[in-house]
Enzyme design. Structure first.
Site, PDB file in Angstrom:
ATOM      1  N   SER A  50       0.873  -1.179   0.000  1.00  0.00           N
ATOM      2  CA  SER A  50       0.000   0.000   0.000  1.00  0.00           C
ATOM      3  C   SER A  50       0.908   1.226   0.000  1.00  0.00           C
ATOM      4  O   SER A  50       2.079   1.133   0.400  1.00  0.00           O
ATOM      5  CB  SER A  50      -0.864   0.002   1.268  1.00  0.00           C
ATOM      6  OG  SER A  50      -1.494   1.247   1.454  1.00  0.00           O
TER       7      SER A  50
ATOM      8  N   TYR B 291      -1.856  -1.843  10.254  1.00  0.00           N
ATOM      9  CA  TYR B 291      -1.914  -1.937   8.795  1.00  0.00           C
ATOM     10  C   TYR B 291      -0.626  -1.407   8.177  1.00  0.00           C
ATOM     11  O   TYR B 291       0.029  -2.075   7.379  1.00  0.00           O
ATOM     12  CB  TYR B 291      -3.127  -1.141   8.295  1.00  0.00           C
ATOM     13  CG  TYR B 291      -3.358  -1.232   6.804  1.00  0.00           C
ATOM     14  CD1 TYR B 291      -4.021  -2.324   6.249  1.00  0.00           C
ATOM     15  CD2 TYR B 291      -2.935  -0.229   5.943  1.00  0.00           C
ATOM     16  CE1 TYR B 291      -4.254  -2.403   4.886  1.00  0.00           C
ATOM     17  CE2 TYR B 291      -3.154  -0.303   4.578  1.00  0.00           C
ATOM     18  CZ  TYR B 291      -3.820  -1.387   4.053  1.00  0.00           C
ATOM     19  OH  TYR B 291      -4.045  -1.467   2.688  1.00  0.00           O
TER      20      TYR B 291
HETATM   21  N1  LIG Z   1      -8.751  -0.488  -1.173  1.00  0.00           N
HETATM   22  C1  LIG Z   1      -7.727   0.290  -0.873  1.00  0.00           C
HETATM   23  O1  LIG Z   1      -7.851   1.507  -0.714  1.00  0.00           O
HETATM   24  C2  LIG Z   1      -6.343  -0.322  -0.767  1.00  0.00           C
HETATM   25  C3  LIG Z   1      -5.241   0.543  -0.820  1.00  0.00           C
HETATM   26  C4  LIG Z   1      -3.975   0.009  -0.698  1.00  0.00           C
HETATM   27  C5  LIG Z   1      -3.794  -1.359  -0.570  1.00  0.00           C
HETATM   28  N2  LIG Z   1      -4.873  -2.171  -0.515  1.00  0.00           N
HETATM   29  C6  LIG Z   1      -4.622  -3.612  -0.351  1.00  0.00           C
HETATM   30  O2  LIG Z   1      -5.154  -4.309  -1.451  1.00  0.00           O
HETATM   31  C7  LIG Z   1      -5.425  -5.654  -1.068  1.00  0.00           C
HETATM   32  C8  LIG Z   1      -6.824  -6.020  -1.532  1.00  0.00           C
HETATM   33  O3  LIG Z   1      -7.746  -5.206  -0.841  1.00  0.00           O
HETATM   34  P1  LIG Z   1      -9.109  -4.695  -1.487  1.00  0.00           P
HETATM   35  O4  LIG Z   1      -9.119  -3.239  -1.375  1.00  0.00           O
HETATM   36  O5  LIG Z   1      -9.347  -5.340  -2.783  1.00  0.00           O
HETATM   37  O6  LIG Z   1     -10.125  -5.224  -0.361  1.00  0.00           O
HETATM   38  P2  LIG Z   1     -11.357  -6.221  -0.436  1.00  0.00           P
HETATM   39  O7  LIG Z   1     -11.874  -6.298   0.946  1.00  0.00           O
HETATM   40  O8  LIG Z   1     -12.269  -5.842  -1.536  1.00  0.00           O
HETATM   41  O9  LIG Z   1     -10.649  -7.603  -0.837  1.00  0.00           O
HETATM   42  C9  LIG Z   1      -9.802  -8.275   0.048  1.00  0.00           C
HETATM   43  C10 LIG Z   1     -10.093  -9.757  -0.091  1.00  0.00           C
HETATM   44  O10 LIG Z   1      -9.184 -10.455   0.772  1.00  0.00           O
HETATM   45  C11 LIG Z   1      -9.915 -11.510   1.374  1.00  0.00           C
HETATM   46  N3  LIG Z   1      -9.284 -11.946   2.604  1.00  0.00           N
HETATM   47  C12 LIG Z   1      -9.255 -11.300   3.808  1.00  0.00           C
HETATM   48  N4  LIG Z   1      -8.646 -12.069   4.726  1.00  0.00           N
HETATM   49  C13 LIG Z   1      -8.263 -13.206   4.093  1.00  0.00           C
HETATM   50  C14 LIG Z   1      -7.593 -14.390   4.506  1.00  0.00           C
HETATM   51  N5  LIG Z   1      -7.202 -14.561   5.776  1.00  0.00           N
HETATM   52  N6  LIG Z   1      -7.364 -15.348   3.596  1.00  0.00           N
HETATM   53  C15 LIG Z   1      -7.784 -15.205   2.315  1.00  0.00           C
HETATM   54  N7  LIG Z   1      -8.433 -14.122   1.867  1.00  0.00           N
HETATM   55  C16 LIG Z   1      -8.666 -13.135   2.738  1.00  0.00           C
HETATM   56  C17 LIG Z   1     -11.300 -10.923   1.627  1.00  0.00           C
HETATM   57  O11 LIG Z   1     -12.267 -11.933   1.834  1.00  0.00           O
HETATM   58  C18 LIG Z   1     -11.513 -10.122   0.360  1.00  0.00           C
HETATM   59  O12 LIG Z   1     -12.158 -10.895  -0.620  1.00  0.00           O
HETATM   60  C19 LIG Z   1      -5.239  -5.705   0.445  1.00  0.00           C
HETATM   61  O13 LIG Z   1      -3.973  -6.271   0.729  1.00  0.00           O
HETATM   62  C20 LIG Z   1      -5.274  -4.244   0.852  1.00  0.00           C
HETATM   63  O14 LIG Z   1      -4.552  -3.994   2.030  1.00  0.00           O
HETATM   64  C21 LIG Z   1      -6.140  -1.692  -0.627  1.00  0.00           C
END
Ligand SMILES: NC(=O)c1ccc[n+]([C@@H]2O[C@H](COP(=O)([O-])OP(=O)(O)OC[C@H]3O[C@@H](n4cnc5c(N)ncnc54)[C@H](O)[C@@H]3O)[C@@H](O)[C@H]2O)c1
Length: 257
Positions: free
Chosen positions: A130, A143
Site C-alpha cells: 500500500s 496496517y
Molecule cells: N482499497 C484500498 O484503498 C487499498 C489501498 C492500498 C492497498 N490495498 C490492499 O489491497 C489488497 C486487496 O484489498 P481490497 O481493497 O481489494 O479489499 P477487499 O476487501 O475488496 O478484498 C480483500 C479480499 O481479501 C480476502 N481476505 C481477507 N482475509 C483473508 C484471509 N485470511 N485469507 C484469504 N483471503 C482473505 C477478503 O475476503 C476479500 O475478498 C489488500 O492487501 C489491501 O490492504 C487496498
C-alpha cells in the site's frame, strides 16, 4: 497457457486483477477466505477457498496449480484487511490479526511459491502492499506496519530472486474504491475510526481510485517488471514527498490527524 494465483480474489483489487489476467489469456485461480465461487462464476475462472493465515493450505494451493497445469507463472499475494484506529485503541488482537493476514499471508504465499518458481527458472511474485507501506500513515498502525514489511520483503527478495529468473513486484496503491473501506477491523473490536474509513479516505484524497484502472496499472507494472507499482499519481506524489522530506511528511500526517 500461463497460470496465475490471486489471493483475496473474490473481491476488490484481486477480483479486478483476475479479470485483467483472464482478458490476457492467463489461467487464473482465485483464492479467498470468503466463498470465492460467485466471483469465479462471474469471471469464469478456477477458485479455492483458502485462508492465507494457514500456511499448509497456501502451500497446497500453489502446489495444486503447479501439479495441475505444469507451471506457476504469477502469484498475486493480495489478500488483506484494513485495521484502523488510534494506536492507544489497538488491542493485541488488532495487531496480531493484521500481522497474520497482511504479513504472514504474504510470507506463506512467498514461502510456498518461490521454491516452485526457482525450480522452474521463472515466475513473478506480486505482493500487494500500500502507499501506507511507503509513507507515515497514522491511525492505521497495524496496517501500515505490515505494509512497510511487505515492501521490505518484496524489494529484498527481488534482489535475491533475479539470479533464479524469478521476478518480484510490490504494489502500493493509494485509496481505491473497494469493499475494504466499508469493512475495517473485520472480526475485531470497533475503534473511533473503523466505521468511517471510507469517509476518512475520501477526506484525504478527494476521490477514490477506480479498481479497474488500478488493475490495469498493476498489470502494466508487472509486464514491465517494475520493483514497485505506486499508483495513482497522488500516491506517487505522497511517496516522493515522504522520501525527500520525511520529517515534513510526519508533520503533515500529524496535522491530518
Ligand atoms: N482499497 C484500498 O484503498 C487499498 C489501498 C492500498 C492497498 N490495498 C490492499 O489491497 C489488497 C486487496 O484489498 P481490497 O481493497 O481489494 O479489499 P477487499 O476487501 O475488496 O478484498 C480483500 C479480499 O481479501 C480476502 N481476505 C481477507 N482475509 C483473508 C484471509 N485470511 N485469507 C484469504 N483471503 C482473505 C477478503 O475476503 C476479500 O475478498 C489488500 O492487501 C489491501 O490492504 C487496498
Amino acid at each position: 497457457m500461463k497460470t496465475a494465483v490471486v489471493t483475496g480474489g473474490a473481491s476488490g483489487i484481486g477480483r479486478a486483477v483476475a479479470r485483467e489476467l483472464l482478458a490476457r489469456g492467463v489461467h487464473v485461480t482465485i483464492a479467498d477466505i470468503a466463498d470465492p465461487e460467485p466471483a469465479a462464476k462471474e469471471l469464469g475462472c478456477a477458485h479455492v477457498q483458502v485462508d492465507v493465515t494457514d500456511a499448509r493450505a497456501v502451500r497446497d494451493l500453489m502446489t495444486g496449480v503447479k501439479a495441475g497445469h505444469g507451471r506457476l507463472d504469477f502469484v498475486f499475494n493480495n489478500a488483506g484487511i484494513a485495521v484502523c484506529g488510534r494506536a492507544d485503541e489497538m488491542t493485541l488482537d488488532h495487531w496480531n490479526r493484521a500481522i497474520d493476514v497482511n504479513l504472514r499471508g504474504v510470507v506463506h504465499g512467498v514461502h510456498a511459491a518461490y521454491p516452485i518458481m526457482i525450480d522452474q527458472g521463472y515466475g513473478h511474485l506480486v505482493n500487494t502492499a500500500s502507499v501506507a507501506g511507503l509513507t507515515p500513515a497514522p491511525q492505521l498502525l497495524p496496517y501500515t506496519a505490515t505494509k512497510h514489511a511487505v515492501v521490505g520483503l518484496s524489494l529484498a527478495l527481488r534482489a535475491e530472486a533475479a539470479r533464479h529468473g524469478v521476478r518480484v513486484t510490490a504494489v502500493c496503491p493509494g485509496f481505491t474504491d473497494t469493499p475494504l473501506l466499508d469493512n475495517a477491523n473485520p472480526g475485531l473490536p470497533a475503534t473511533s475510526t473503523s466505521s468511517n474509513a471510507r469517509a476518512a479516505a475520501v477526506g484525504v484524497v478527494g476521490r477514490l481510485y477506480s479498481v479497474d484502472a488500478l488493475a490495469r496499472d498493476i498489470l502494466r507494472g508487472v509486464s514491465r517488471n517494475q520493483a514497485l507499482v505506486v499508483t495513482p499519481a497522488t500516491a506517487r506524489a505522497a511517496w516522493r514527498f515522504a522520501r525527500l522530506f520525511p520529517a515534513w511528511a510526519v508533520r503533515i500526517a500529524a496535522r491530518a490527524v
